[in-house]
Scaffold this motif. Structure first.
Motif, PDB file in Angstrom:
ATOM      1  N   SER A  84      67.016  19.939  49.874  1.00 28.94           N
ATOM      2  CA  SER A  84      65.876  20.084  48.972  1.00 28.94           C
ATOM      3  C   SER A  84      65.613  21.541  48.636  1.00 28.94           C
ATOM      4  O   SER A  84      65.224  21.874  47.509  1.00 28.94           O
ATOM      5  CB  SER A  84      64.621  19.446  49.582  1.00 28.94           C
ATOM      6  OG  SER A  84      64.272  20.068  50.807  1.00 28.94           O
ATOM      7  N   ILE A  85      65.832  22.434  49.598  1.00 25.85           N
ATOM      8  CA  ILE A  85      65.633  23.862  49.339  1.00 25.85           C
ATOM      9  C   ILE A  85      66.760  24.405  48.475  1.00 25.85           C
ATOM     10  O   ILE A  85      66.521  25.191  47.541  1.00 25.85           O
ATOM     11  CB  ILE A  85      65.498  24.644  50.652  1.00 25.85           C
ATOM     12  CG1 ILE A  85      64.228  24.198  51.397  1.00 25.85           C
ATOM     13  CG2 ILE A  85      65.445  26.150  50.392  1.00 25.85           C
ATOM     14  CD1 ILE A  85      64.028  24.875  52.747  1.00 25.85           C
ATOM     15  N   VAL A  86      68.000  23.995  48.737  1.00 25.20           N
ATOM     16  CA  VAL A  86      69.126  24.411  47.888  1.00 25.20           C
ATOM     17  C   VAL A  86      68.840  24.071  46.428  1.00 25.20           C
ATOM     18  O   VAL A  86      68.987  24.906  45.530  1.00 25.20           O
ATOM     19  CB  VAL A  86      70.431  23.723  48.345  1.00 25.20           C
ATOM     20  CG1 VAL A  86      71.531  23.909  47.302  1.00 25.20           C
ATOM     21  CG2 VAL A  86      70.898  24.283  49.676  1.00 25.20           C
ATOM     22  N   GLY A  87      68.427  22.841  46.189  1.00 24.38           N
ATOM     23  CA  GLY A  87      68.175  22.412  44.815  1.00 24.38           C
ATOM     24  C   GLY A  87      67.052  23.173  44.152  1.00 24.38           C
ATOM     25  O   GLY A  87      67.151  23.542  42.977  1.00 24.38           O
ATOM     26  N   GLN A  88      65.987  23.450  44.897  1.00 22.68           N
ATOM     27  CA  GLN A  88      64.855  24.171  44.314  1.00 22.68           C
ATOM     28  C   GLN A  88      65.210  25.629  44.017  1.00 22.68           C
ATOM     29  O   GLN A  88      64.785  26.186  43.000  1.00 22.68           O
ATOM     30  CB  GLN A  88      63.651  24.086  45.244  1.00 22.68           C
ATOM     31  CG  GLN A  88      63.049  22.691  45.321  1.00 22.68           C
ATOM     32  CD  GLN A  88      61.892  22.624  46.295  1.00 22.68           C
ATOM     33  OE1 GLN A  88      60.727  22.869  45.943  1.00 22.68           O
ATOM     34  NE2 GLN A  88      62.192  22.293  47.539  1.00 22.68           N
ATOM     35  N   LEU A  89      65.978  26.255  44.908  1.00 23.58           N
ATOM     36  CA  LEU A  89      66.422  27.628  44.647  1.00 23.58           C
ATOM     37  C   LEU A  89      67.282  27.674  43.391  1.00 23.58           C
ATOM     38  O   LEU A  89      67.103  28.541  42.523  1.00 23.58           O
ATOM     39  CB  LEU A  89      67.205  28.163  45.843  1.00 23.58           C
ATOM     40  CG  LEU A  89      66.427  28.461  47.120  1.00 23.58           C
ATOM     41  CD1 LEU A  89      67.380  28.778  48.270  1.00 23.58           C
ATOM     42  CD2 LEU A  89      65.456  29.625  46.905  1.00 23.58           C
ATOM     43  N   ALA A  90      68.238  26.760  43.297  1.00 25.60           N
ATOM     44  CA  ALA A  90      69.123  26.735  42.141  1.00 25.60           C
ATOM     45  C   ALA A  90      68.355  26.464  40.856  1.00 25.60           C
ATOM     46  O   ALA A  90      68.613  27.082  39.811  1.00 25.60           O
ATOM     47  CB  ALA A  90      70.212  25.679  42.340  1.00 25.60           C
ATOM     48  N   LYS A  91      67.398  25.550  40.916  1.00 22.50           N
ATOM     49  CA  LYS A  91      66.590  25.248  39.729  1.00 22.50           C
ATOM     50  C   LYS A  91      65.777  26.473  39.302  1.00 22.50           C
ATOM     51  O   LYS A  91      65.679  26.784  38.108  1.00 22.50           O
ATOM     52  CB  LYS A  91      65.658  24.063  40.031  1.00 22.50           C
ATOM     53  CG  LYS A  91      64.900  23.554  38.814  1.00 22.50           C
ATOM     54  CD  LYS A  91      65.845  23.018  37.764  1.00 22.50           C
ATOM     55  CE  LYS A  91      65.084  22.628  36.498  1.00 22.50           C
ATOM     56  NZ  LYS A  91      66.000  22.252  35.399  1.00 22.50           N
ATOM     57  N   ALA A  92      65.220  27.182  40.268  1.00 24.61           N
ATOM     58  CA  ALA A  92      64.444  28.389  39.960  1.00 24.61           C
ATOM     59  C   ALA A  92      65.314  29.456  39.316  1.00 24.61           C
ATOM     60  O   ALA A  92      64.818  30.287  38.542  1.00 24.61           O
ATOM     61  CB  ALA A  92      63.791  28.932  41.229  1.00 24.61           C
ATOM     62  N   ASP A  93      66.609  29.430  39.623  1.00 21.58           N
ATOM     63  CA  ASP A  93      67.534  30.419  39.067  1.00 21.58           C
ATOM     64  C   ASP A  93      68.173  29.973  37.756  1.00 21.58           C
ATOM     65  O   ASP A  93      69.082  30.631  37.249  1.00 21.58           O
ATOM     66  CB  ASP A  93      68.643  30.716  40.084  1.00 21.58           C
ATOM     67  CG  ASP A  93      68.149  31.551  41.256  1.00 21.58           C
ATOM     68  OD1 ASP A  93      67.017  32.063  41.185  1.00 21.58           O
ATOM     69  OD2 ASP A  93      68.897  31.684  42.243  1.00 21.58           O
ATOM     70  N   GLY A  94      67.718  28.844  37.216  1.00 24.90           N
ATOM     71  CA  GLY A  94      68.170  28.438  35.896  1.00 24.90           C
ATOM     72  C   GLY A  94      69.387  27.537  35.857  1.00 24.90           C
ATOM     73  O   GLY A  94      70.023  27.397  34.806  1.00 24.90           O
ATOM     74  N   LEU A  95      69.732  26.896  36.967  1.00 23.53           N
ATOM     75  CA  LEU A  95      70.843  25.955  36.969  1.00 23.53           C
ATOM     76  C   LEU A  95      70.351  24.542  36.668  1.00 23.53           C
ATOM     77  O   LEU A  95      69.167  24.230  36.852  1.00 23.53           O
ATOM     78  CB  LEU A  95      71.557  25.948  38.327  1.00 23.53           C
ATOM     79  CG  LEU A  95      72.531  27.099  38.596  1.00 23.53           C
ATOM     80  CD1 LEU A  95      71.795  28.374  38.974  1.00 23.53           C
ATOM     81  CD2 LEU A  95      73.534  26.722  39.687  1.00 23.53           C
ATOM     82  N   ARG A  96      71.258  23.690  36.211  1.00 26.36           N
ATOM     83  CA  ARG A  96      70.982  22.264  36.112  1.00 26.36           C
ATOM     84  C   ARG A  96      71.299  21.680  37.482  1.00 26.36           C
ATOM     85  O   ARG A  96      72.383  21.895  38.024  1.00 26.36           O
ATOM     86  CB  ARG A  96      71.848  21.613  35.029  1.00 26.36           C
ATOM     87  CG  ARG A  96      71.665  20.100  34.913  1.00 26.36           C
ATOM     88  CD  ARG A  96      72.404  19.516  33.714  1.00 26.36           C
ATOM     89  NE  ARG A  96      72.251  18.072  33.666  1.00 26.36           N
ATOM     90  CZ  ARG A  96      71.171  17.437  33.217  1.00 26.36           C
ATOM     91  NH1 ARG A  96      70.133  18.151  32.769  1.00 26.36           N
ATOM     92  NH2 ARG A  96      71.106  16.108  33.191  1.00 26.36           N
ATOM     93  N   VAL A  97      70.350  20.928  38.056  1.00 24.28           N
ATOM     94  CA  VAL A  97      70.468  20.502  39.444  1.00 24.28           C
ATOM     95  C   VAL A  97      70.412  18.974  39.547  1.00 24.28           C
ATOM     96  O   VAL A  97      69.460  18.342  39.079  1.00 24.28           O
ATOM     97  CB  VAL A  97      69.356  21.123  40.309  1.00 24.28           C
ATOM     98  CG1 VAL A  97      69.444  20.604  41.737  1.00 24.28           C
ATOM     99  CG2 VAL A  97      69.457  22.651  40.290  1.00 24.28           C
ATOM    100  N   ILE A  98      71.446  18.415  40.172  1.00 21.55           N
ATOM    101  CA  ILE A  98      71.531  16.987  40.415  1.00 21.55           C
ATOM    102  C   ILE A  98      71.558  16.760  41.916  1.00 21.55           C
ATOM    103  O   ILE A  98      72.338  17.391  42.636  1.00 21.55           O
ATOM    104  CB  ILE A  98      72.819  16.379  39.799  1.00 21.55           C
ATOM    105  CG1 ILE A  98      72.996  16.811  38.334  1.00 21.55           C
ATOM    106  CG2 ILE A  98      72.812  14.857  39.949  1.00 21.55           C
ATOM    107  CD1 ILE A  98      71.878  16.440  37.420  1.00 21.55           C
ATOM    108  N   GLY A  99      70.710  15.857  42.414  1.00 20.40           N
ATOM    109  CA  GLY A  99      70.663  15.578  43.840  1.00 20.40           C
ATOM    110  C   GLY A  99      71.164  14.181  44.157  1.00 20.40           C
ATOM    111  O   GLY A  99      70.890  13.231  43.415  1.00 20.40           O
ATOM    112  N   VAL A 100      71.904  14.064  45.241  1.00 19.23           N
ATOM    113  CA  VAL A 100      72.376  12.762  45.722  1.00 19.23           C
ATOM    114  C   VAL A 100      71.536  12.375  46.931  1.00 19.23           C
ATOM    115  O   VAL A 100      71.425  13.147  47.890  1.00 19.23           O
ATOM    116  CB  VAL A 100      73.871  12.805  46.097  1.00 19.23           C
ATOM    117  CG1 VAL A 100      74.340  11.424  46.552  1.00 19.23           C
ATOM    118  CG2 VAL A 100      74.713  13.290  44.926  1.00 19.23           C
ATOM    119  N   VAL A 101      70.931  11.187  46.875  1.00 16.63           N
ATOM    120  CA  VAL A 101      70.008  10.731  47.917  1.00 16.63           C
ATOM    121  C   VAL A 101      70.327   9.281  48.278  1.00 16.63           C
ATOM    122  O   VAL A 101      71.209   8.665  47.687  1.00 16.63           O
ATOM    123  CB  VAL A 101      68.538  10.846  47.442  1.00 16.63           C
ATOM    124  CG1 VAL A 101      68.141  12.291  47.213  1.00 16.63           C
ATOM    125  CG2 VAL A 101      68.331  10.033  46.152  1.00 16.63           C
ATOM    126  N   GLY A 102      69.562   8.733  49.238  1.00 11.14           N
ATOM    127  CA  GLY A 102      69.843   7.388  49.707  1.00 11.14           C
ATOM    128  C   GLY A 102      68.771   6.363  49.431  1.00 11.14           C
ATOM    129  O   GLY A 102      68.814   5.259  49.972  1.00 11.14           O
TER     130      GLY A 102
END
Length: 331
Positions: free
Chosen positions: A160-178
């Protein structure tokens, strides 16, 4: 004479993680000698890496926990007695305290943390999850604005932190969950661009829908079929950061890896890492993470279990996906 409880590892896991692997013991509260500090632990972290520490593997990045020893874990506590000039009674500290209510130490590897910082936030963001996410993403992922990042275990403490950091830096972020609940949380609360439920979605079709131009960075926390689906959709010069493989932690036979021909064709960079190699960078990584937290770009949720003995059942939640957020025990 005062006593406290501790939990020892007494059996190696054979596919199941539960109370049968542990033994609760009582110990006498020690008096700190010259240079020593006595800690009363308040919160204890539960992490997927523990399953590797419990195994019979002797060829790993960190020594296994030996049978009969207190189970290893990090935590937050308060100094209740000190004969060490670097630590005063009342200091809030973080360190590797293990599954026990009290911990005697000479202070090695122990860090003071602001007493105004809530313990749940400290363990969820500024401890192992945040350090791991920051080191992995920036140390090896080389994220660039406009790129697409996929992270597995995306509703977990690291993902969750990886995705939020990447999103804050302007990346498109896709998460895989269960679960659909976790998918809703990472998209509507954390701001991810999309989510894949590996239990109900067609992995390949969903990734093609959410990342039609391919994937530039993959942050791997789980392994399993997700790894194959993402690997086949990596772009040229893509980066894969391998942080965890929870799908294989208790498997008798690990899944075979993908064919390396794609590594050549797409000139992929693949890097495995573990945080013990980078503990000397703790303050540097926390400094990198802090501005994102101050700007409100990092949210978290803590899944808190009550009482030391709850850890024995709680650890198995990583295998079922029952935990929602950073798993920890309040003592």
């Amino acid at each position: 004479m005062s006593t406290y409880k501790a939990i020892n590892l007494v059996k190696r896991p054979d596919g199941n993680i539960g109370p049968e692997l542990f033994e609760v013991v009582e110990k006498t509260v020690p008096e700190p000698a010259d240079g020593e500090v006595l800690i009363k632990q308040a919160y204890m972290s539960l992490d997927p890496a523990m399953m590797g520490w419990m195994s019979s593997d002797t060829d790993s990045y960190i020594p296994r926990v030996e049978l009969g020893d207190v189970m290893r874990s990090s935590g937050i506590g308060e100094v209740v007695a000190s004969n060490n000039p670097d630590f005063a009674v009342g200091d809030q500290v973080m360190g590797m305290f293990g599954w026990q209510e009290m911990f005697l130490t000479d202070g090695t590897g122990m860090n003071k943390i602001d007493k105004d910082l809530p313990a749940e936030m400290a363990l969820s963001v500024f401890a192992l999850p945040g350090l791991t996410a920051t080191q992995g993403l920036y140390g090896y992922g080389d994220p660039k604005a406009g790129e697409t990042l996929v992270v597995s275990g995306a509703a977990g403490s690291v993902g969750s932190i990886v995705g939020q950091l990447a999103k804050a830096d302007g990346l498109r972020v896709i998460g895989v969950v269960g679960s659909d609940e976790k998918a809703d949380w990472i998209v509507n609360e954390l701001g991810f661009d999309g989510a894949v439920n590996y239990k109900s979605d067609d992995l390949g079709a969903k990734l093609d829908e959410l990342a039609p131009e391919g994937i530039d960075v993959y942050f791997e926390n789980t392994g399993g079929p997700t790894q194959d689906a993402v690997f086949e959709r990596m772009n040229a010069h893509g980066r894969i950061v391998v942080c965890g493989m929870i799908a294989d932690y208790t498997a008798e036979t690990p899944r075979p890896g993908p064919n390396w021909m794609r590594i050549v064709k797409k000139r992929l960079s693949i890097q495995g890492f573990t945080m013990p190699d980078h503990r000397h960078k703790t303050r540097e990584l926390q400094a990198k993470l802090t501005p994102y937290v101050q700007k409100g770009q990092i949210k978290y949720r803590a899944h808190v279990l009550e009482g030391l003995e709850s850890a024995m059942d709680g650890l198995g939640m990583f295998l079922t996906g029952e935990n929602k957020g950073k798993l920890m025990v309040k003592l």
